[in-house]
Design a protein around this motif. Structure first.
Motif, mmCIF file in Angstrom:
data_model
loop_
_atom_site.group_PDB
_atom_site.id
_atom_site.type_symbol
_atom_site.label_atom_id
_atom_site.label_comp_id
_atom_site.label_asym_id
_atom_site.label_seq_id
_atom_site.Cartn_x
_atom_site.Cartn_y
_atom_site.Cartn_z
ATOM 1 N N GLN A 97 -15.636 -9.284 -19.401
ATOM 2 C CA GLN A 97 -14.708 -8.470 -18.625
ATOM 3 C C GLN A 97 -14.876 -8.672 -17.129
ATOM 4 O O GLN A 97 -13.916 -8.548 -16.371
ATOM 5 C CB GLN A 97 -14.946 -6.989 -18.994
ATOM 6 N N ARG A 98 -16.072 -8.977 -16.698
ATOM 7 C CA ARG A 98 -16.339 -9.083 -15.262
ATOM 8 C C ARG A 98 -15.563 -10.240 -14.636
ATOM 9 O O ARG A 98 -14.943 -10.091 -13.569
ATOM 10 C CB ARG A 98 -17.845 -9.270 -15.053
ATOM 11 N N LYS A 99 -15.567 -11.397 -15.274
ATOM 12 C CA LYS A 99 -14.818 -12.537 -14.743
ATOM 13 C C LYS A 99 -13.323 -12.270 -14.727
ATOM 14 O O LYS A 99 -12.623 -12.673 -13.788
ATOM 15 C CB LYS A 99 -15.124 -13.788 -15.576
ATOM 16 N N GLN A 100 -12.845 -11.586 -15.744
ATOM 17 C CA GLN A 100 -11.417 -11.262 -15.793
ATOM 18 C C GLN A 100 -11.026 -10.345 -14.642
ATOM 19 O O GLN A 100 -9.988 -10.537 -13.985
ATOM 20 C CB GLN A 100 -11.101 -10.605 -17.133
ATOM 21 N N ILE A 101 -11.851 -9.338 -14.354
ATOM 22 C CA ILE A 101 -11.555 -8.415 -13.252
ATOM 23 C C ILE A 101 -11.618 -9.145 -11.916
ATOM 24 O O ILE A 101 -10.769 -8.929 -11.028
ATOM 25 C CB ILE A 101 -12.531 -7.225 -13.292
ATOM 26 N N TYR A 102 -12.593 -10.022 -11.738
ATOM 27 C CA TYR A 102 -12.690 -10.781 -10.487
ATOM 28 C C TYR A 102 -11.469 -11.680 -10.276
ATOM 29 O O TYR A 102 -10.947 -11.786 -9.152
ATOM 30 C CB TYR A 102 -13.960 -11.631 -10.492
ATOM 31 N N ALA A 103 -11.014 -12.319 -11.341
ATOM 32 C CA ALA A 103 -9.828 -13.171 -11.224
ATOM 33 C C ALA A 103 -8.593 -12.356 -10.857
ATOM 34 O O ALA A 103 -7.798 -12.750 -9.974
ATOM 35 C CB ALA A 103 -9.594 -13.917 -12.539
ATOM 36 N N MET A 104 -8.414 -11.200 -11.498
ATOM 37 C CA MET A 104 -7.278 -10.339 -11.172
ATOM 38 C C MET A 104 -7.346 -9.843 -9.735
ATOM 39 O O MET A 104 -6.340 -9.812 -9.009
ATOM 40 C CB MET A 104 -7.242 -9.152 -12.133
ATOM 41 N N LEU A 105 -8.546 -9.455 -9.283
ATOM 42 C CA LEU A 105 -8.707 -8.977 -7.905
ATOM 43 C C LEU A 105 -8.347 -10.073 -6.905
ATOM 44 O O LEU A 105 -7.606 -9.830 -5.936
ATOM 45 C CB LEU A 105 -10.141 -8.501 -7.682
ATOM 46 N N PHE A 106 -8.864 -11.247 -7.124
ATOM 47 C CA PHE A 106 -8.622 -12.327 -6.173
ATOM 48 C C PHE A 106 -7.139 -12.696 -6.115
ATOM 49 O O PHE A 106 -6.581 -12.931 -5.029
ATOM 50 C CB PHE A 106 -9.459 -13.558 -6.560
ATOM 51 N N ARG A 107 -6.456 -12.742 -7.251
ATOM 52 C CA ARG A 107 -5.036 -13.076 -7.259
ATOM 53 C C ARG A 107 -4.201 -12.003 -6.562
ATOM 54 O O ARG A 107 -3.282 -12.313 -5.791
ATOM 55 C CB ARG A 107 -4.567 -13.260 -8.696
ATOM 56 N N ASN A 108 -4.524 -10.735 -6.799
ATOM 57 C CA ASN A 108 -3.779 -9.667 -6.133
ATOM 58 C C ASN A 108 -4.051 -9.647 -4.633
ATOM 59 O O ASN A 108 -3.144 -9.355 -3.833
ATOM 60 C CB ASN A 108 -4.151 -8.320 -6.746
ATOM 61 N N VAL A 109 -5.311 -9.954 -4.256
ATOM 62 C CA VAL A 109 -5.631 -10.011 -2.825
ATOM 63 C C VAL A 109 -4.856 -11.141 -2.154
ATOM 64 O O VAL A 109 -4.315 -10.977 -1.040
ATOM 65 C CB VAL A 109 -7.150 -10.173 -2.636
ATOM 66 N N VAL A 110 -4.785 -12.305 -2.801
ATOM 67 C CA VAL A 110 -4.029 -13.431 -2.234
ATOM 68 C C VAL A 110 -2.558 -13.070 -2.088
ATOM 69 O O VAL A 110 -1.907 -13.369 -1.072
ATOM 70 C CB VAL A 110 -4.222 -14.684 -3.104
ATOM 71 N N LEU A 111 -1.988 -12.378 -3.084
ATOM 72 C CA LEU A 111 -0.583 -11.975 -3.026
ATOM 73 C C LEU A 111 -0.331 -11.043 -1.849
ATOM 74 O O LEU A 111 0.588 -11.260 -1.036
ATOM 75 C CB LEU A 111 -0.195 -11.306 -4.343
ATOM 76 N N ARG A 112 -1.148 -9.995 -1.720
ATOM 77 C CA ARG A 112 -0.915 -9.014 -0.657
ATOM 78 C C ARG A 112 -1.219 -9.589 0.724
ATOM 79 O O ARG A 112 -0.536 -9.253 1.705
ATOM 80 C CB ARG A 112 -1.756 -7.766 -0.931
ATOM 81 N N MET A 113 -2.235 -10.437 0.815
ATOM 82 C CA MET A 113 -2.535 -11.033 2.117
ATOM 83 C C MET A 113 -1.433 -12.009 2.554
ATOM 84 O O MET A 113 -1.114 -12.108 3.750
ATOM 85 C CB MET A 113 -3.880 -11.764 2.057
ATOM 86 N N SER A 114 -0.847 -12.709 1.604
ATOM 87 C CA SER A 114 0.249 -13.613 1.973
ATOM 88 C C SER A 114 1.451 -12.823 2.483
ATOM 89 O O SER A 114 2.090 -13.196 3.488
ATOM 90 C CB SER A 114 0.635 -14.480 0.775
ATOM 91 N N ILE A 115 1.759 -11.716 1.839
ATOM 92 C CA ILE A 115 2.891 -10.896 2.282
ATOM 93 C C ILE A 115 2.603 -10.267 3.644
ATOM 94 O O ILE A 115 3.457 -10.289 4.555
ATOM 95 C CB ILE A 115 3.208 -9.824 1.219
ATOM 96 N N LEU A 116 1.403 -9.712 3.818
ATOM 97 C CA LEU A 116 1.061 -9.088 5.101
ATOM 98 C C LEU A 116 0.983 -10.123 6.219
ATOM 99 O O LEU A 116 1.351 -9.825 7.369
ATOM 100 C CB LEU A 116 -0.266 -8.346 4.977
ATOM 101 N N SER A 117 0.514 -11.308 5.911
ATOM 102 C CA SER A 117 0.446 -12.356 6.946
ATOM 103 C C SER A 117 1.842 -12.730 7.448
ATOM 104 O O SER A 117 2.063 -12.861 8.668
ATOM 105 C CB SER A 117 -0.269 -13.594 6.399
ATOM 106 N N VAL A 118 2.781 -12.869 6.518
ATOM 107 C CA VAL A 118 4.148 -13.204 6.913
ATOM 108 C C VAL A 118 4.759 -12.070 7.729
ATOM 109 O O VAL A 118 5.426 -12.289 8.771
ATOM 110 C CB VAL A 118 4.994 -13.521 5.666
ATOM 111 N N LEU A 119 4.538 -10.830 7.309
ATOM 112 C CA LEU A 119 5.079 -9.688 8.037
ATOM 113 C C LEU A 119 4.485 -9.576 9.446
ATOM 114 O O LEU A 119 5.213 -9.321 10.431
ATOM 115 C CB LEU A 119 4.837 -8.400 7.251
ATOM 116 N N CYS A 120 3.174 -9.753 9.562
ATOM 117 C CA CYS A 120 2.531 -9.666 10.883
ATOM 118 C C CYS A 120 3.014 -10.800 11.801
ATOM 119 O O CYS A 120 3.223 -10.580 13.011
ATOM 120 C CB CYS A 120 1.022 -9.712 10.729
ATOM 121 N N TYR A 121 3.164 -11.966 11.244
ATOM 122 C CA TYR A 121 3.696 -13.073 12.053
ATOM 123 C C TYR A 121 5.108 -12.755 12.544
ATOM 124 O O TYR A 121 5.453 -13.008 13.713
ATOM 125 C CB TYR A 121 3.683 -14.355 11.225
#
Length: 575
Positions: A97-121
């Motif tokens: 379960q730990r690897k699955q949670i880490y993978a989900m966290l990293f993918r969601n972080v990449v998604l939100r950071m990409s959206i926030l980066s575009v908005l801030c730019y």
């Protein structure tokens, strides 16, 4: 969990590992492509909004509603795209379960950071060129994002948890009750907090809205958790998950928000027509102008000195950085020491288990090589139990002999007293003593029968006989003392006793029922004592073997003697 990971790695073959690595690479490429595609789509959507929008002074109601398009699309992406990420778990099949949670966290972080980066730019580089009062425009955009995100969080709790619970309990029971996704909910809170950090500079009252939002959201999630969700079937390591969440809150979200605010304050030129910093080259330059005004006030030189020598000094920040690095190094050393301690403790556990297994092997070898030891041990145990039973039998037999001798001695003593002229009622003394003697003799016979039924039994100990003979000798000495004492009719005490006895006999002739009352009470008490003795014998016969039975006969005899003495005292009081 660690054992399952190790066993899973050992069972995998080379082809299975290559297949899993291919699935992992494909999933990561697809998830990263989705995140990048969302960012690009948000960028083009913002450009489309720029083409449709003009200066805020001439906006209509329809144009105001059109500004909600970007927040709506951003919140919709944040809610829908993680659902596609969760579908990848069915193909990846992580071992824990730990690897699955880490993978989900990293993918969601990449998604939100990409959206926030575009908005801030877009907010930093595109909005200042388009609008004259660009700070309020950015503040309004962040405010709309916070409000729309709050609405989507409530809708997610309703549709994602409440409706899933209704469907899983009524329509499709095989789906079951939905689980509460801790990682997704924590990431949503981190994303909302990042929006508040970015909007502090552009909308100073935004933290108040954020506090109210979190207050309502907490109780909403609490009710949804208790009514609609169930805990995860496999829980991850809570301490590591807490560390991951704190790290994500700090980096990249807090560091990213701080970088955006710092860049805006140091580099961007404020609006010339609105805002508190209009007419300045940068937002940070307002501090220099404030220090120039403070320098003109008498008695405020120390404030100017602190600003010139501390705040604007590179040495101060170097020392602060050095202190922080030292603290980090100390905590790092503590962590390394704890890791080494964990390794030593694990080694001690391994050594202890090996020592136990070695000692058990030696013990089994000794038992196999010396089979006579077990037989001797069993014989010793059997002998101890047999001797305990014999000792209990001898004790009960000696008690019975003592009871017989005491009863006989008491009978002889009463006969001597009656012969010497002491006024003792014959109904009480003779019948009571005879009954006690018969009861003791009956107990002795029963105990003799039980005694001789035991095989290989030794003759009873003579200690009880010697004690009874000594008691009888003392009784004879007392008898001689009473025989030497003159109890004639001339003695006034004896004469008073004879007169009392005559009055008692006269009362007996007048009222025979009253005369029989002391005798009958004595007989009742003796019979009660005999009944208690028989009950004690029954309890002794049903007692667990191996325990020393209590001498019940002696206690019964003592009770009978006490009853006789009480009756005699009552009779004397009657005289």
């Amino acid at each position: 969990e660690s054992l399952s990971e190790k066993a899973h790695r050992e069972r995998q073959t080379v082809s299975q590992k290559l297949k899993h690595y291919g699935i992992y690479i494909g999933s990561w490429l697809l998830s990263t492509s989705l995140a990048v595609g969302c960012g690009v789509s948000i960028f083009y959507l913002c450009q489309y909004e720029d083409k449709q929008a003009v200066d805020t002074e001439t906006w209509s109601l329809l144009q105001e509603a059109g500004t909600l398009l970007v927040p709506f699309v951003v919140s919709l992406m944040n809610m829908v795209i993680p659902l596609f990420f969760s579908l990848f778990n069915k193909f990846e099949r992580f071992s824990n379960q730990r690897k699955q949670i880490y993978a989900m966290l990293f993918r969601n972080v990449v998604l939100r950071m990409s959206i926030l980066s575009v908005l801030c730019y877009y907010w930093i580089y595109m909005v200042p060129q388009k609008f004259t009062c660009w700070e309020p425009m950015v503040g309004q955009a962040v405010y709309r994002l916070v409000i729309v995100d709050f609405i989507f969080l409530m809708l997610g709790s309703f549709f994602g948890e409440f409706l899933s619970n209704v469907i899983g309990t009524t329509l499709q029971p095989r789906l079951g009750v939905p689980e509460f996704d801790v990682a997704r909910n924590v990431l949503e809170i981190i994303y909302a907090q990042t929006l508040a950090w970015i909007g502090i500079y552009f909308s100073p009252l935004l933290p108040v809205i954020q506090i109210l939002k979190f207050f309502i959201l907490f109780y909403l999630k609490k009710v949804s958790l208790t009514r609609n969700c169930q805990p995860p079937q496999r829980s991850g390591r809570a301490a590591q998950m807490k560390t991951i969440f704190i790290f994500l809150l700090f980096f990249p979200f807090f560091v990213g928000a701080l970088s955006i605010v710092a860049y805006t304050a140091w580099s961007l030129t404020p609006s010339e027509q609105c805002g508190p910093f209009r007419g300045l080259n940068s937002t940070f330059s307002v501090i220099g102008e404030w220090i120039d005004e403070v320098d003109k006030i008498p008695g405020s030189e120390w404030v100017v000195w602190i600003y010139q020598n501390v705040i604007r000094s590179e040495i101060f920040y170097f020392l602060v950085t050095l202190i922080i690095l030292v603290i980090i190094y100390i905590f790092w050393q503590l962590t390394q020491g704890r890791k080494e301690l964990i390794v030593l403790l694990r080694q001690q556990i391994v050594n202890g288990s090996e020592d136990k297994s070695f000692l058990l092997d030696r013990l089994q070898n000794l038992q196999k090589s010396d089979p006579k030891h077990n037989k001797q041990k069993k014989q010793t145990t059997h002998t101890k139990q047999h001797s305990a039973e014999h000792s209990s039998g001898r004790q009960s037999h000696s008690n019975a002999v003592v009871q017989v001798l005491l009863a006989r001695q008491q009978l002889e003593e009463e006969e001597r007293r009656s012969a010497s002229g002491v006024a003792v009622p014959s109904d009480i003394s003779t019948s009571d003593a005879m009954m006690q003697a018969m009861l003791a003799r009956q107990k002795a016979e029963r105990q003799d029968e039980n005694f001789y039924k035991i095989p290989n039994e030794h003759p009873p100990s003579l200690d009880a006989v010697a004690l009874s003979m000594a008691a009888r000798q003392r009784a004879e000495e007392e008898d001689e003392y009473w025989s030497m004492t003159d109890f004639n009719q001339s003695n006034p005490v004896n004469r008073f006793g004879m007169q009392a006895r005559e009055r008692a006999e006269g009362n007996r002739e007048d009222d025979p029922n009253d005369a029989l009352s002391p005798v009958s009470s004595v007989m009742i008490q003796v019979m009660q004592a005999r009944q208690r003795a028989e009950e004690e014998e029954r309890s002794q016969s049903t007692r667990v073997p191996g325990q020393n039975p209590a001498p019940s006969g002696s206690s019964a005899l003592i009770q009978a003697m006490l009853a006789r003495q009480q009756a005699q005292n009552e009779y004397d009081d009657g005289y």
